[in-house]
Each structure stands twice: as C-alpha cells, then as structure tokens.
Design a protein around this motif. Structure first.
Motif, short mmCIF file in Angstrom:
data_model
loop_
_atom_site.label_atom_id
_atom_site.label_comp_id
_atom_site.label_asym_id
_atom_site.label_seq_id
_atom_site.Cartn_x
_atom_site.Cartn_y
_atom_site.Cartn_z
N PHE A 1 59.28 -23.72 -92.54
CA PHE A 1 58.16 -22.79 -92.71
C PHE A 1 58.60 -21.55 -93.48
O PHE A 1 57.91 -21.09 -94.38
CB PHE A 1 57.56 -22.42 -91.36
N TYR B 1 46.72 -27.65 -79.70
CA TYR B 1 45.57 -27.91 -80.58
C TYR B 1 44.39 -28.53 -79.82
O TYR B 1 43.51 -29.15 -80.42
CB TYR B 1 46.00 -28.82 -81.75
N PHE C 1 45.78 -29.79 -89.39
CA PHE C 1 46.68 -30.31 -90.42
C PHE C 1 46.23 -31.68 -90.91
O PHE C 1 45.60 -32.43 -90.15
CB PHE C 1 48.10 -30.47 -89.87
N TYR D 1 57.30 -31.41 -83.90
CA TYR D 1 57.34 -30.01 -84.29
C TYR D 1 58.80 -29.56 -84.37
O TYR D 1 59.62 -29.95 -83.53
CB TYR D 1 56.54 -29.18 -83.28
N LYS E 1 46.38 -20.66 -81.76
CA LYS E 1 45.61 -21.59 -82.57
C LYS E 1 44.12 -21.41 -82.29
O LYS E 1 43.30 -21.31 -83.21
CB LYS E 1 46.01 -23.03 -82.27
N ARG F 1 52.39 -32.34 -95.65
CA ARG F 1 51.37 -31.83 -94.71
C ARG F 1 50.66 -30.62 -95.29
O ARG F 1 51.29 -29.65 -95.67
CB ARG F 1 52.04 -31.42 -93.39
N GLN G 1 52.36 -23.31 -93.85
CA GLN G 1 52.47 -22.91 -92.44
C GLN G 1 51.09 -22.90 -91.77
O GLN G 1 50.10 -22.46 -92.36
CB GLN G 1 53.08 -21.51 -92.38
N GLY G 2 51.05 -23.35 -90.52
CA GLY G 2 49.79 -23.37 -89.78
C GLY G 2 49.41 -21.98 -89.32
O GLY G 2 49.59 -21.64 -88.16
N ASN H 1 50.68 -32.57 -84.01
CA ASN H 1 51.14 -31.96 -85.26
C ASN H 1 52.41 -32.70 -85.68
O ASN H 1 53.34 -32.78 -84.88
CB ASN H 1 51.45 -30.47 -84.99
#
Ligand code: GLN
Length: 388
Positions: A22, A207, A322, A127, A237, A368, A39-40, A176
C-alpha cells in the motif's frame, strides 16, 4: 554502513515482508499523478453525524486515557449491534475489546492466543498484515488457496492442511481482495472442521456492511462456534473513517483474556474521543447502511463495467469495496510489473495482490481496484484506461 551493524537492522522475522504494497503504490501513484484506485481508502469525507460526534467528544472532555478494554459506551453499542446481526448476546465487560483498527485485533489475537510453533490455516489471498503478525507471534501459517473464478471456501482442503499443531483458522468474509461473501454451506463445512479439530477461528468481518450478493454470516453464530471464535470488526470501512483506527474483537471471556493480555502492552488504549463518536455512529443506523449499500453497488457496477470494457477479466465482487481482475490483456509478466506499467502508461494505480499469497505466483495474473471513491474519480480512471 549503519544498516549492516547489529544495532540497526530489521529483524529476521520481519525482513522478508519489506515495505507494505500500500505504501509503495501510494508513493508511485503520487509521483506519477495517477488516479489512485489502490489502497482501500475513501477519497470522500465521512458522514456529518460522526464528525460532529467526534468534535463534541473532544469539547466535552473525553481526552484522557479511556479504560484499557475500551469505553463502556462503545462496548455496549458494539454488543447491541452484534446481537442485532447475529442474535448472540455478549457481555461488553468480559467479551469485547476495542483495538487500534481490526489490524490490532488480529495482532493481539495472534500474539495473545498462540504459542510459538502453533500452526494457523490461512485462505490465500490474505490481507497483507496476517503473515507478518504470525511471524511476530512465532506461529506458522499454512495456506489453502481460494481459486478463481469463484474463490470458493474448500473445507476439505482446510482439513487436509491441518496437523496436530494447528490451533486456528483465519477467516475473512466478505473477503478482501476477492470480494467473496462465503455462503452458509461453506461456513458450516468450515465450522465442522473447527469443532472436530478443536480450532479457534479468527473472523475478520470488517466489510460486513458491504454485501451486494448473498448474505453476510458471522461464523460465531453457527452451532458450537461462539466459544471458539474471535469476531473482529471496525468502524473505518462502514463509516468512511479509515484514519480513526477504531476496531474491536468480540470473543468469549477465556479468549478475551488472551487478547487483552496482548492489547494492554501493544497499545493499552485507543483514541478516547473517537470511541465516543463510534458509539454514536453505531446506534440505529439502518437508513445509513442502506444508503451505503446502494452507493457502493452503483460504484461497483460502474467500475466493473468499465474495467470489462477496457479488456480486464473482471471477477465481480459479491462484497467489500474491491474488485479483482485478470490483467493478461496488458501483456505484462506479473502483477507488480503490470501495476507499475499501468501507473506509468495509463496514470491509474491498482494493488498487485501477489503479496497476499504465500506463493506470489498465485497472484501474478491479478490486479485489485478499489471503488471506495467518488464517482468522478472512478470515471476519471476509466477514461484513462479507455485510452490505452
Ligand atoms: N485495508 C485496506 C486495503 O486493503 C488498507 C490497508 C492499508 O493501507 N494498510 O486496501
């Protein structure tokens, strides 16, 4: 030459993991002025009600150390939220710990519940913090790879990966980076293995409010599972406050004792005003959750349709924010090269997922993209990809 001295070095435990993907992609995206779908991390602000609640908490004196396990008001709110989604009643005093994001919940669980040499089954891709945290705990990861196109959970493969040293399985649903939401049948088959082999389950469910197909099921709610499961969640999130780092671990008292044994010496405490804001956020938010779902469904469809048009092989996610794609049409040898190429030639950043796999080759054809971005950002990325 300081980096070659004994005094200044990265430990053998952590050296193999290098810099997180990231940080690397963010740096490259910034240098190239790329549209960043890596990056999320939302590129829009959190809802007003949660920001106001944090300001109010600061203004009303919630600025010193809170209790080590977290503020009672937040633990009560999490207990109520968990009961509403799972039907399980948990005691906020002995079964909930507030952590520095779900990332610390994972770390504290592994450090506080495992002994050196214990084995843990992972469902790759995982992750990127799971494996380094296992290394810190001196535990050993055993990987079972989720296979495209469906990324199904294969309980038999998990059973085969177990030895008499296996103590735990790490489960992430919604998952993820694949976007899979595991079904009740898949989770029941996994639960059977865990009960039979007397395994713990560390369930990362951050999530859980982003599900577009299927239903999110907490494995703790299946028979015989609550006594062996740590259910981990977070605020970041769901409420678009990834920078607040408010997470939690819900587990029966005998497991919570281990988690807190680690948590008290890792971070001891989590930012007090944000805990108050989190408690406000979690109360009666059904309308907000519906809006969040609808907003992300629209963005998922926009991004997936656009990526398909641009030639990517899209694995349309059932949950998370994602989407995992096959990048073969770009003609690049692996995911890292492909992501660097895309930043340079299209001005769009995505995450190469090979670091989510024990064997990086398993992720070499994948990329992703995140859709936790404004519509304009997604459209700008697609416009650039369309020009390739
Ligand atoms: N969880 C987020 C992701 O997967 C961000 C992780 C991070 O920045 N360390 O993109």
């Amino acid at each position: 030459m300081a980096d070659t001295t004994r005094a200044a070095r990265i430990t053998q435990r952590l050296h193999p993991f290098g810099e997180t993907v990231f940080s690397e992609i963010n740096r490259l995206a910034l240098e190239a002025g790329a549209v960043n779908l890596g990056q999320g991390c939302p590129d829009f602000d959190a809802p007003r009600f949660i920001l106001e609640a944090a300001k109010e908490a600061i203004d009303t004196g919630h600025n010193q150390y809170p209790p080590m396990p977290g503020t009672p008001v937040l633990r009560n709110a999490i207990a109520a939220d968990f009961q509403s989604t799972t039907g399980l009643a948990v005691d906020p005093d002995t079964e909930i710990t507030i952590t520095c994001g779900c990332t610390e919940a994972i770390a504290a669980s592994l450090i506080g519940l495992l002994d050196p040499g214990d084995e843990v089954v992972l469902m790759d891709p995982v992750y990127d913090s799971y494996r380094p945290c296992l290394a810190i705990a001196e535990a050993v990861g055993r990987s079972v790879t989720l296979q495209p196109p469906n990324f199904s959970l294969d309980a038999q493969a998990i059973d085969s990966a177990c030895t008499d040293r296996t103590r735990a399985v790490i489960l992430n649903t919604p998952h993820n980076p694949t976007g899979r939401v595991f079904t009740r049948a898949e989770l029941e088959a996994l639960a059977e293995v865990c009960r039979r082999r007397d395994l713990l389950v560390l369930a990362d469910e951050v999530y859980c409010r982003m599900v577009y197909e299927g239903t999110h099921i907490s494995i703790a709610s299946l028979p015989g599972m609550s006594e062996r499961t740590v259910t981990m969640g977070s605020l970041g999130k769901t409420f678009s406050v990834t920078g607040w780092k408010i997470g939690w671990a819900i587990a029966p008292p005998h497991l919570t004792a281990g988690i807190r044994a680690a948590h008290q010496f890792l971070t001891f405490d989590i930012a007090h005003p944000f805990q108050h804001a989190a408690a406000v956020a979690l109360q009666n938010r059904e309308a907000y959750y519906t809006e969040l779902h609808d907003t992300y469904l629209e963005r998922r469809n926009l991004l997936c349709d656009g990526l398909e048009k641009a030639g990517f092989g899209v694995y349309r996610p059932q949950g998370t924010y994602f989407v995992l794609c096959d990048h073969s049409h770009l003609g690049q040898p692996d995911d890292i090269t492909a992501c660097k190429w895309l930043i340079e030639h299209a001005g769009v950043a995505a995450i190469p997922p090979s670091s989510f796999y024990a064997d990086p080759r398993d992720g070499a054809t994948l990329m992703r993209f995140g859709f936790c971005k404004r519509i304009e950002t997604i459209e700008a990325a697609l416009e650039r990809l369309g020009r390739l």
